[in-house]
Design a protein around this motif. Sequence first.
Motif, PDB file in Angstrom:
ATOM      1  N   PHE A 111       0.891  -1.161   0.000  1.00 20.71           N
ATOM      2  CA  PHE A 111       0.000   0.000   0.000  1.00 20.71           C
ATOM      3  C   PHE A 111       0.923   1.204   0.000  1.00 20.71           C
ATOM      4  CE2 PHE A 111      -2.375   3.152   2.718  1.00 20.71           C
ATOM      5  CZ  PHE A 111      -3.236   3.560   1.716  1.00 20.71           C
ATOM      6  N   LYS A 112       0.778   2.050  -1.006  1.00 19.47           N
ATOM      7  CA  LYS A 112       1.698   3.172  -1.155  1.00 19.47           C
ATOM      8  C   LYS A 112       0.914   4.433  -1.491  1.00 19.47           C
ATOM      9  CE  LYS A 112       5.944   4.307  -3.673  1.00 19.47           C
ATOM     10  NZ  LYS A 112       6.899   3.807  -4.675  1.00 19.47           N
ATOM     11  N   VAL A 113       1.277   5.521  -0.819  1.00 25.23           N
ATOM     12  CA  VAL A 113       0.698   6.835  -1.089  1.00 25.23           C
ATOM     13  C   VAL A 113       1.855   7.752  -1.450  1.00 25.23           C
ATOM     14  CG1 VAL A 113      -0.631   8.764  -0.165  1.00 25.23           C
ATOM     15  CG2 VAL A 113      -1.130   6.435   0.601  1.00 25.23           C
ATOM     16  N   GLU A 114       1.786   8.313  -2.653  1.00 24.08           N
ATOM     17  CA  GLU A 114       2.867   9.218  -3.064  1.00 24.08           C
ATOM     18  C   GLU A 114       2.302  10.310  -3.960  1.00 24.08           C
ATOM     19  OE1 GLU A 114       5.869   7.365  -5.533  1.00 24.08           O
ATOM     20  OE2 GLU A 114       4.387   6.016  -6.382  1.00 24.08           O
ATOM     21  N   GLY A 115       2.998  11.420  -3.979  1.00 21.80           N
ATOM     22  CA  GLY A 115       2.575  12.515  -4.845  1.00 21.80           C
ATOM     23  C   GLY A 115       2.999  13.853  -4.289  1.00 21.80           C
ATOM     24  N   GLU A 116       2.256  14.876  -4.698  1.00 26.23           N
ATOM     25  CA  GLU A 116       2.596  16.237  -4.315  1.00 26.23           C
ATOM     26  C   GLU A 116       1.505  16.811  -3.424  1.00 26.23           C
ATOM     27  OE1 GLU A 116       2.915  17.715  -8.278  1.00 26.23           O
ATOM     28  OE2 GLU A 116       5.049  17.249  -8.372  1.00 26.23           O
ATOM     29  N   VAL A 117       1.942  17.545  -2.407  1.00 28.23           N
ATOM     30  CA  VAL A 117       1.036  18.226  -1.496  1.00 28.23           C
ATOM     31  C   VAL A 117       1.321  19.717  -1.618  1.00 28.23           C
ATOM     32  CG1 VAL A 117       0.357  18.513   0.914  1.00 28.23           C
ATOM     33  CG2 VAL A 117       1.018  16.253   0.071  1.00 28.23           C
ATOM     34  N   TYR A 118       0.261  20.476  -1.861  1.00 27.70           N
ATOM     35  CA  TYR A 118       0.370  21.931  -1.989  1.00 27.70           C
ATOM     36  C   TYR A 118      -0.226  22.554  -0.736  1.00 27.70           C
ATOM     37  CZ  TYR A 118       1.111  20.591  -6.806  1.00 27.70           C
ATOM     38  OH  TYR A 118       1.593  19.998  -7.941  1.00 27.70           O
ATOM     39  N   ILE A 119       0.542  23.436  -0.115  1.00 32.40           N
ATOM     40  CA  ILE A 119       0.117  24.042   1.142  1.00 32.40           C
ATOM     41  C   ILE A 119       0.155  25.556   0.997  1.00 32.40           C
ATOM     42  CG2 ILE A 119       0.656  24.326   3.594  1.00 32.40           C
ATOM     43  CD1 ILE A 119       1.805  21.490   3.510  1.00 32.40           C
ATOM     44  N   LYS A 120      -0.976  26.185   1.333  1.00 28.54           N
ATOM     45  CA  LYS A 120      -1.046  27.647   1.350  1.00 28.54           C
ATOM     46  C   LYS A 120      -0.723  28.105   2.762  1.00 28.54           C
ATOM     47  CE  LYS A 120      -4.382  28.156  -2.320  1.00 28.54           C
ATOM     48  NZ  LYS A 120      -5.731  28.581  -2.701  1.00 28.54           N
ATOM     49  N   ALA A 121       0.276  28.990   2.858  1.00 32.74           N
ATOM     50  CA  ALA A 121       0.713  29.469   4.166  1.00 32.74           C
ATOM     51  C   ALA A 121       1.313  30.868   4.021  1.00 32.74           C
ATOM     52  CB  ALA A 121       1.747  28.517   4.759  1.00 32.74           C
ATOM     53  N   LYS A 122       1.513  31.505   5.172  1.00 33.46           N
ATOM     54  CA  LYS A 122       2.105  32.851   5.179  1.00 33.46           C
ATOM     55  C   LYS A 122       3.569  32.819   4.762  1.00 33.46           C
ATOM     56  CE  LYS A 122      -0.281  33.562   9.243  1.00 33.46           C
ATOM     57  NZ  LYS A 122      -0.331  34.007  10.611  1.00 33.46           N
ATOM     58  N   ASN A 123       4.267  31.734   5.159  1.00 35.22           N
ATOM     59  CA  ASN A 123       5.689  31.634   4.835  1.00 35.22           C
ATOM     60  C   ASN A 123       6.075  30.153   4.799  1.00 35.22           C
ATOM     61  OD1 ASN A 123       6.244  30.822   7.613  1.00 35.22           O
ATOM     62  ND2 ASN A 123       5.985  32.992   8.127  1.00 35.22           N
ATOM     63  N   GLU A 124       7.308  29.882   4.405  1.00 33.85           N
ATOM     64  CA  GLU A 124       7.759  28.497   4.254  1.00 33.85           C
ATOM     65  C   GLU A 124       7.799  27.745   5.583  1.00 33.85           C
ATOM     66  OE1 GLU A 124      11.237  25.911   2.023  1.00 33.85           O
ATOM     67  OE2 GLU A 124      11.369  28.093   2.030  1.00 33.85           O
ATOM     68  N   LYS A 125       8.165  28.427   6.650  1.00 36.35           N
ATOM     69  CA  LYS A 125       8.220  27.776   7.968  1.00 36.35           C
ATOM     70  C   LYS A 125       6.832  27.282   8.379  1.00 36.35           C
ATOM     71  CE  LYS A 125       9.621  28.452  12.727  1.00 36.35           C
ATOM     72  NZ  LYS A 125      10.094  29.376  13.742  1.00 36.35           N
ATOM     73  N   GLU A 126       5.813  28.105   8.183  1.00 36.31           N
ATOM     74  CA  GLU A 126       4.444  27.691   8.519  1.00 36.31           C
ATOM     75  C   GLU A 126       4.011  26.525   7.628  1.00 36.31           C
ATOM     76  OE1 GLU A 126       0.302  29.941   9.362  1.00 36.31           O
ATOM     77  OE2 GLU A 126       1.066  30.179   7.321  1.00 36.31           O
ATOM     78  N   ALA A 127       4.372  26.567   6.345  1.00 35.80           N
ATOM     79  CA  ALA A 127       4.029  25.478   5.422  1.00 35.80           C
ATOM     80  C   ALA A 127       4.697  24.174   5.855  1.00 35.80           C
ATOM     81  CB  ALA A 127       4.446  25.841   3.995  1.00 35.80           C
ATOM     82  N   GLN A 128       5.949  24.234   6.285  1.00 37.23           N
ATOM     83  CA  GLN A 128       6.652  23.036   6.741  1.00 37.23           C
ATOM     84  C   GLN A 128       6.001  22.455   8.000  1.00 37.23           C
ATOM     85  OE1 GLN A 128      10.660  24.516   7.058  1.00 37.23           O
ATOM     86  NE2 GLN A 128      11.166  23.945   4.960  1.00 37.23           N
ATOM     87  N   GLU A 129       5.524  23.314   8.893  1.00 42.08           N
ATOM     88  CA  GLU A 129       4.835  22.845  10.099  1.00 42.08           C
ATOM     89  C   GLU A 129       3.546  22.113   9.745  1.00 42.08           C
ATOM     90  OE1 GLU A 129       5.495  22.858  13.516  1.00 42.08           O
ATOM     91  OE2 GLU A 129       7.496  23.257  12.753  1.00 42.08           O
ATOM     92  N   ILE A 130       2.801  22.626   8.779  1.00 47.36           N
ATOM     93  CA  ILE A 130       1.561  21.978   8.343  1.00 47.36           C
ATOM     94  C   ILE A 130       1.894  20.647   7.670  1.00 47.36           C
ATOM     95  CG2 ILE A 130      -0.415  22.151   6.766  1.00 47.36           C
ATOM     96  CD1 ILE A 130      -0.297  25.219   7.276  1.00 47.36           C
ATOM     97  N   PHE A 131       2.922  20.635   6.808  1.00 50.66           N
ATOM     98  CA  PHE A 131       3.295  19.418   6.079  1.00 50.66           C
ATOM     99  C   PHE A 131       3.795  18.325   7.018  1.00 50.66           C
ATOM    100  CE2 PHE A 131       6.400  16.828   3.669  1.00 50.66           C
ATOM    101  CZ  PHE A 131       5.503  16.249   2.776  1.00 50.66           C
ATOM    102  N   LYS A 132       4.477  18.712   8.084  1.00 46.32           N
ATOM    103  CA  LYS A 132       5.036  17.758   9.043  1.00 46.32           C
ATOM    104  C   LYS A 132       3.941  16.828   9.588  1.00 46.32           C
ATOM    105  CE  LYS A 132       5.991  19.147  13.157  1.00 46.32           C
ATOM    106  NZ  LYS A 132       6.514  19.866  14.310  1.00 46.32           N
TER     107      LYS A 132
END
Length: 149
Positions: free
Chosen positions: A72-93
């Motif tokens: 079972f594999k899940v792969e691909g791209e996740v797009y995150i809208k955020a104020k800055n890259e640090k906030e986007a990385q926190e959401i992606f984590k």
Amino acid sequence: MNKLMGIVSLIMVGILAVVVARCPISTNMPISLQEFKFNYCEQMDVSRDIEKIRAIIPNGNITLIGTEDNQFKVEGEVYIKAKNEKEAQEIFKDYGAINSHLAYIQFEAKKALNESGQHQTKSDLTITLPQEMVLELEINKGNVKANHM
């Protein structure tokens, strides 16, 4: 009379200045969000005890591919809208996780909403799973394509 009008005018200006100073103007301007892209990939072996796979994805385009492998594999791209890259990385984590339960495997993508209630995450994911496996897919917003199922 002119002196009296001048004094009244000064008093009125003073009162207006006090009212303005005590009632600050709201600055609820919409914050500009940027979109950041992350690559996502997670997989798990599917044992014989597993009866089904559940996938919960709140917002995205999903391609399902059946395979003869026990993966079972899940792969691909996740797009995150955020104020800055640090906030986007926190959401992606905390974006998603595959968990194994007694009789099923579950992948759940976390729902991240901004202050106005709009989705902050969107995915373009490919889910690969054994062809004979039962799949329960929950998606709130997006498209699903199935190949070799």
